[in-house]
Design a protein around this motif. Structure first.
Motif, PDB file in Angstrom:
ATOM      1  N   ASN A   4       3.267  -1.400   4.751  1.00  0.00           N
ATOM      2  CA  ASN A   4       4.495  -1.602   5.512  1.00  0.00           C
ATOM      3  C   ASN A   4       5.733  -1.140   4.764  1.00  0.00           C
ATOM      4  O   ASN A   4       6.770  -0.958   5.356  1.00  0.00           O
ATOM      5  N   ARG A   5       5.645  -1.004   3.436  1.00  0.00           N
ATOM      6  CA  ARG A   5       6.804  -0.597   2.641  1.00  0.00           C
ATOM      7  C   ARG A   5       6.351   0.331   1.528  1.00  0.00           C
ATOM      8  O   ARG A   5       5.369   0.073   0.843  1.00  0.00           O
ATOM      9  N   SER A   7       8.213   3.090  -1.552  1.00  0.00           N
ATOM     10  CA  SER A   7       9.444   3.511  -2.193  1.00  0.00           C
ATOM     11  C   SER A   7       9.158   4.678  -3.127  1.00  0.00           C
ATOM     12  O   SER A   7       8.104   4.708  -3.776  1.00  0.00           O
ATOM     13  N   ALA A  68      13.340   4.536   0.261  1.00  0.00           N
ATOM     14  CA  ALA A  68      12.397   3.489   0.640  1.00  0.00           C
ATOM     15  C   ALA A  68      12.240   3.447   2.155  1.00  0.00           C
ATOM     16  O   ALA A  68      13.212   3.642   2.896  1.00  0.00           O
ATOM     17  N   GLU A  70      10.433   1.035   5.272  1.00  0.00           N
ATOM     18  CA  GLU A  70       9.764  -0.194   5.676  1.00  0.00           C
ATOM     19  C   GLU A  70       9.515  -0.120   7.170  1.00  0.00           C
ATOM     20  O   GLU A  70      10.452   0.046   7.957  1.00  0.00           O
ATOM     21  N   SER A  71       8.247  -0.221   7.548  1.00  0.00           N
ATOM     22  CA  SER A  71       7.878  -0.179   8.950  1.00  0.00           C
ATOM     23  C   SER A  71       7.589  -1.604   9.407  1.00  0.00           C
ATOM     24  O   SER A  71       6.776  -2.302   8.812  1.00  0.00           O
ATOM     25  N   THR A  72       8.307  -2.040  10.450  1.00  0.00           N
ATOM     26  CA  THR A  72       8.082  -3.360  11.023  1.00  0.00           C
ATOM     27  C   THR A  72       7.574  -3.167  12.446  1.00  0.00           C
ATOM     28  O   THR A  72       7.478  -2.029  12.923  1.00  0.00           O
ATOM     29  N   THR A 136      21.441   2.082   4.270  1.00  0.00           N
ATOM     30  CA  THR A 136      20.301   1.563   5.020  1.00  0.00           C
ATOM     31  C   THR A 136      20.432   2.050   6.454  1.00  0.00           C
ATOM     32  O   THR A 136      21.464   1.823   7.099  1.00  0.00           O
ATOM     33  N   THR A 158      12.655  -7.310  10.154  1.00  0.00           N
ATOM     34  CA  THR A 158      13.883  -7.432   9.379  1.00  0.00           C
ATOM     35  C   THR A 158      15.004  -8.023  10.211  1.00  0.00           C
ATOM     36  O   THR A 158      15.993  -8.458   9.669  1.00  0.00           O
ATOM     37  N   ALA A 163      16.672  -4.199   4.135  1.00  0.00           N
ATOM     38  CA  ALA A 163      15.391  -4.292   3.457  1.00  0.00           C
ATOM     39  C   ALA A 163      15.632  -4.515   1.973  1.00  0.00           C
ATOM     40  O   ALA A 163      16.539  -3.952   1.389  1.00  0.00           O
ATOM     41  N   GLN A 165      15.267  -4.160  -1.945  1.00  0.00           N
ATOM     42  CA  GLN A 165      14.945  -3.032  -2.820  1.00  0.00           C
ATOM     43  C   GLN A 165      13.888  -3.420  -3.803  1.00  0.00           C
ATOM     44  O   GLN A 165      13.829  -4.408  -4.387  1.00  0.00           O
TER      45      GLN A 165
END
Length: 165
Positions: A4-5, A7, A68, A70-72, A136, A158, A163, A165
């Motif tokens: 899901n995340r 970086s 980075a 992040e998939s929600t 962001t 989120t 998100a 770091q």
């Protein structure tokens, strides 16, 4: 991109700008966005990466850019961070002002805001000699949730918050 995340730490170079753009397009596709939305997201990331490398880090090889994703279940959150002097949002020229229309630069933040659903820009640790800037960008899933690799569950949402770091 797995999980899901994810970086990445990239050099302050023109090659890293291309890497950020290409990685963003792949990440948006993996998050289930269509080709048009993937291209918009990657163009927004390119703008943020250009700002981070050229304006934030001033192409200093000692400084890095962090990218980075992040998939929600309801959004793709992309964060670009530099290690530069920080950005004064009150001193940005209007890219649509007649005197700026033909300039080669100055449209990055404008395009980020046009292509993404939400854009937040903040200066990191203003008391530091080199505080850096964090951008962001959020691209929301509209309508029905696209098919996700993990069955549509994208981890903790989120809810528009930045998100970590």
């Amino acid at each position: 991109m797995t999980g899901n995340r994810v970086s990445y730490t990239l050099d302050s170079s023109l090659a890293s700008i291309n890497t950020a753009e290409e990685t963003s397009e792949r990440g948006a596709a993996q998050a289930g966005f269509d080709e048009d939305e993937c291209q918009k997201s990657s163009m927004a990331v390119r703008g943020a990466a250009v700002n981070a490398v050229l304006h934030g880090n001033a192409c200093d090889p000692k400084k890095k850019m962090t990218l980075a994703f992040e998939s929600t279940s309801n959004a793709l959150v992309i964060t670009v961070t530099d290690q530069g002097k920080g950005l004064d949002m009150n001193n940005l020229p209007d890219p649509l002002a007649p005197e700026n229309l033909l300039k080669q630069s100055g449209r990055g933040i404008f395009l980020m805001r046009a292509f993404m659903d939400e854009v937040r820009i903040r200066m990191l640790d203003p008391s530091s000699d080199q505080p850096g800037t964090e951008v962001t960008m959020i691209k929301n899933v509209h309508g029905e949730s696209p098919q996700r690799p993990n069955g549509g569950r994208g981890g903790a949402a989120t809810d528009g918050k930045e998100a970590a770091q």
